[in-house]
Write an enzyme that holds these catalytic residues in place. Sequence first.
Site, short mmCIF file in Angstrom:
data_model
loop_
_atom_site.label_atom_id
_atom_site.label_comp_id
_atom_site.label_asym_id
_atom_site.label_seq_id
_atom_site.Cartn_x
_atom_site.Cartn_y
_atom_site.Cartn_z
N GLY A 19 106.41 64.05 29.45
CA GLY A 19 104.72 64.69 30.18
C GLY A 19 104.05 64.30 30.57
CB CYS A 20 100.39 65.29 30.45
SG CYS A 20 98.72 64.37 30.80
CG PHE A 21 100.69 59.55 32.92
CD1 PHE A 21 99.01 59.77 32.56
CD2 PHE A 21 100.91 59.02 34.07
CE1 PHE A 21 99.08 60.25 34.13
CE2 PHE A 21 100.49 59.10 35.56
CZ PHE A 21 99.34 59.22 34.89
#
Length: 187
Positions: A19-21
Amino acid sequence: MANSQDDGVATGRAVFGGGCFWCTEAVFQQLRGVTSVTSGYAGGEGESPSYEQVCGGDTGHIEVVDIRFDPQVIRFEDLLNVFFATHDPTTLDRQGHDVGSQYRSAIFWQDDAQRETAERVIDALNRQGIFDAPIVTRLYPAAHVWPAEDYHRNYFAQNPRQGYCHAVIAPKVAKFRKQFVDQLRSR
């Protein structure tokens, strides 16, 4: 295990898309034995993609973290356990409100041992019924990781009061810290 020698010290490498890093980076930076975490993009077409290009969904790149670790301190399997516990590996091309192929759950294995370990862990989690649905995490061979723009690096540490950080990342990190207290680095 994918290792390299740097000043005589073996270094392992793991590349995960969860997902979002920003979220993934904030978690893995806190583990004992992790020597560096770099947010970036991997698995798509084109060199040096920008955040805007990746978010546009046209490049096929995934937001990833490139983790370097000391295998004498933490094993690849331990990293996998943290990876699966800190994102939802059962949703295709999304994590929470973040939707798009750039947010897919992915492991870029660095050698056959990592691939086999990832397959074994996924199989065990599915058999144990840990999640309400089957794991859809994709396994890919090693790929070039293009580092994200500077403003993405250490994002949570530098922006803890930013809305997304406060509402999404902070609770995820707090849950992770409780679950993996024995693997946290000393402050």
